[in-house]
Design a protein around this motif. Structure first.
Motif, PDB file in Angstrom:
ATOM      1  N   ARG A 187       4.587  -3.624  20.441  1.00  8.10           N
ATOM      2  CA  ARG A 187       4.998  -4.444  19.301  1.00  8.10           C
ATOM      3  C   ARG A 187       4.495  -3.862  17.979  1.00  8.10           C
ATOM      4  O   ARG A 187       5.234  -3.812  16.990  1.00  8.10           O
ATOM      5  N   ALA A 188       3.247  -3.407  17.984  1.00  8.45           N
ATOM      6  CA  ALA A 188       2.669  -2.856  16.754  1.00  8.45           C
ATOM      7  C   ALA A 188       3.401  -1.594  16.316  1.00  8.45           C
ATOM      8  O   ALA A 188       3.735  -1.428  15.134  1.00  8.45           O
ATOM      9  N   GLY A 189       3.678  -0.706  17.268  1.00 11.83           N
ATOM     10  CA  GLY A 189       4.362   0.535  16.941  1.00 11.83           C
ATOM     11  C   GLY A 189       5.764   0.308  16.417  1.00 11.83           C
ATOM     12  O   GLY A 189       6.203   0.948  15.451  1.00 11.83           O
ATOM     13  N   ARG A 190       6.503  -0.628  17.023  1.00 13.88           N
ATOM     14  CA  ARG A 190       7.864  -0.909  16.572  1.00 13.88           C
ATOM     15  C   ARG A 190       7.852  -1.545  15.173  1.00 13.88           C
ATOM     16  O   ARG A 190       8.686  -1.220  14.322  1.00 13.88           O
ATOM     17  N   SER A 191       6.911  -2.460  14.946  1.00 19.90           N
ATOM     18  CA  SER A 191       6.816  -3.104  13.630  1.00 19.90           C
ATOM     19  C   SER A 191       6.427  -2.094  12.566  1.00 19.90           C
ATOM     20  O   SER A 191       6.960  -2.110  11.446  1.00 19.90           O
ATOM     21  N   TYR A 192       5.511  -1.208  12.916  1.00 21.11           N
ATOM     22  CA  TYR A 192       5.027  -0.212  11.965  1.00 21.11           C
ATOM     23  C   TYR A 192       6.135   0.769  11.594  1.00 21.11           C
ATOM     24  O   TYR A 192       6.297   1.148  10.434  1.00 21.11           O
ATOM     25  N   ALA A 193       6.921   1.170  12.595  1.00 18.17           N
ATOM     26  CA  ALA A 193       8.034   2.086  12.328  1.00 18.17           C
ATOM     27  C   ALA A 193       9.028   1.460  11.358  1.00 18.17           C
ATOM     28  O   ALA A 193       9.488   2.105  10.408  1.00 18.17           O
ATOM     29  N   ALA A 250      11.343   0.775   5.921  1.00 17.22           N
ATOM     30  CA  ALA A 250      11.604  -0.116   4.792  1.00 17.22           C
ATOM     31  C   ALA A 250      11.053   0.440   3.487  1.00 17.22           C
ATOM     32  O   ALA A 250      11.606   0.190   2.416  1.00 17.22           O
ATOM     33  N   GLN A 251       9.978   1.220   3.583  1.00 11.92           N
ATOM     34  CA  GLN A 251       9.395   1.814   2.381  1.00 11.92           C
ATOM     35  C   GLN A 251      10.385   2.736   1.677  1.00 11.92           C
ATOM     36  O   GLN A 251      10.381   2.858   0.459  1.00 11.92           O
ATOM     37  N   GLU A 295       0.814  -1.215   0.000  1.00 14.94           N
ATOM     38  CA  GLU A 295       0.000   0.000   0.000  1.00 14.94           C
ATOM     39  C   GLU A 295       0.850   1.270   0.000  1.00 14.94           C
ATOM     40  O   GLU A 295       0.329   2.361  -0.129  1.00 14.94           O
ATOM     41  N   GLY A 296       2.152   1.122   0.183  1.00 16.08           N
ATOM     42  CA  GLY A 296       3.016   2.289   0.192  1.00 16.08           C
ATOM     43  C   GLY A 296       3.028   2.988   1.533  1.00 16.08           C
ATOM     44  O   GLY A 296       2.656   2.422   2.556  1.00 16.08           O
ATOM     45  N   LEU A 297       3.449   4.251   1.544  1.00 16.72           N
ATOM     46  CA  LEU A 297       3.522   5.027   2.782  1.00 16.72           C
ATOM     47  C   LEU A 297       2.134   5.288   3.341  1.00 16.72           C
ATOM     48  O   LEU A 297       1.152   5.324   2.590  1.00 16.72           O
ATOM     49  N   PRO A 298       2.033   5.499   4.653  1.00 18.58           N
ATOM     50  CA  PRO A 298       0.740   5.879   5.233  1.00 18.58           C
ATOM     51  C   PRO A 298       0.202   7.122   4.534  1.00 18.58           C
ATOM     52  O   PRO A 298       0.967   8.066   4.262  1.00 18.58           O
ATOM     53  N   PRO A 299      -1.090   7.168   4.227  1.00 14.43           N
ATOM     54  CA  PRO A 299      -1.656   8.264   3.430  1.00 14.43           C
ATOM     55  C   PRO A 299      -1.361   9.664   3.962  1.00 14.43           C
ATOM     56  O   PRO A 299      -1.031  10.564   3.186  1.00 14.43           O
ATOM     57  N   SER A 300      -1.481   9.862   5.277  1.00 13.67           N
ATOM     58  CA  SER A 300      -1.281  11.217   5.813  1.00 13.67           C
ATOM     59  C   SER A 300       0.174  11.655   5.708  1.00 13.67           C
ATOM     60  O   SER A 300       0.466  12.832   5.460  1.00 13.67           O
TER      61      SER A 300
END
Length: 249
Positions: free
Chosen positions: A189-195, A200-201, A162-167
């Motif tokens: 865990r979610a925040g670290r994975s998301y970062a 990576a994008q 989906e690419g980078l977060p829209p905002s």
């Protein structure tokens, strides 16, 4: 949940057959902002309990970007489109029952944000509360928080492909002077994975690699708001200790 399922399907290389969208799915859902309450008293009290600076609260309230809803008295964080029109609204309860959501028709690309001047850095947060908390920390440090750019993501949800977060993508498009991206996502865990997924994008050839992307989670606590409350508590304890020493002299 939908994005989590898509992520698992991709990991397992399971082909996904998408049904043809129905007529109702094709139709654009217009943003439905909650009605405004007669005052913002509960919202201001709630945000101050979360440690947010009163002047920062007043600023966003005066701009119509934060208000109290009727009849449920939720906090409403408004995001504006390029035309300056409401295009997003995050909701957060002010009472004992925890509630967080988004108004129907909200577009993630316009999640709650702020940009002042021509900053070269954008600070990225999961929620509006964390954004306001960081602005408060900036003020406590003696910095002018209005010279910074801040953007919330409207939650922590990421899907490969989906690419980078829209905002964040919109902020970078609208502010070409930005060269540094600081990610202040949660310490869970979610925040670290998301970062790491966002970082990576920028390793992808299709994304501008001239950006410097820095992972800057709060030094302690679950999120930026937790860290702010800890800092305020430490400052209060220090002030109390100093006062006790003066009284003992």
């Amino acid at each position: 949940f939908r994005k989590a399922v898509l992520y698992i399907l991709e990991l397992e290389r399971i082909p996904l057959i998408r049904p043809a969208p129905t007529q109702s799915a094709k139709e654009k859902v217009l943003l439905r902002l909650p009605a405004k309450a007669s005052s913002n008293r509960r919202v201001q009290a709630y945000l101050m309990r979360r440690g947010i600076d009163s002047d920062i609260i007043d600023y966003f309230v005066s701009k119509g970007l934060i208000y109290e809803s009727h009849p449920y008295h939720n906090t409403v964080f408004v995001g504006l489109s390029e035309k300056g029109e409401p295009a997003y609204a995050a909701l957060r309860s002010t009472g004992q029952k925890r509630f967080a959501g988004e108004a129907a028709g909200s577009q993630k690309a316009y999640a709650f944000s702020f940009s002042g001047g021509r900053p070269t850095t954008v600070h990225v947060f999961e929620s509006a509360i964390d954004l306001l908390s960081y602005a408060t920390l900036q003020k406590l440090r003696g910095a002018d928080w209005k010279t910074e750019s801040y953007v919330s993501l409207g939650g922590c949800a990421f899907s490969i492909g989906e690419g980078l977060p829209p905002s964040l993508r919109r902020m970078l498009h609208e502010k070409p002077n930005i060269r540094t991206i600081k990610l202040h996502l949660d310490n869970d865990r979610a925040g670290r994975s998301y970062a790491q997924a966002i970082i990576a994008q920028f390793a992808d050839d299709e994304v501008d690699t001239d950006y410097q992307v820095l992972d800057r989670p709060p030094p302690c606590g679950k999120d930026v708001n937790d860290y702010l409350i800890m800092k305020l508590k430490q400052a209060q304890e220090k002030q109390n200790l100093k006062q006790n020493e003066q009284e003992a002299r």
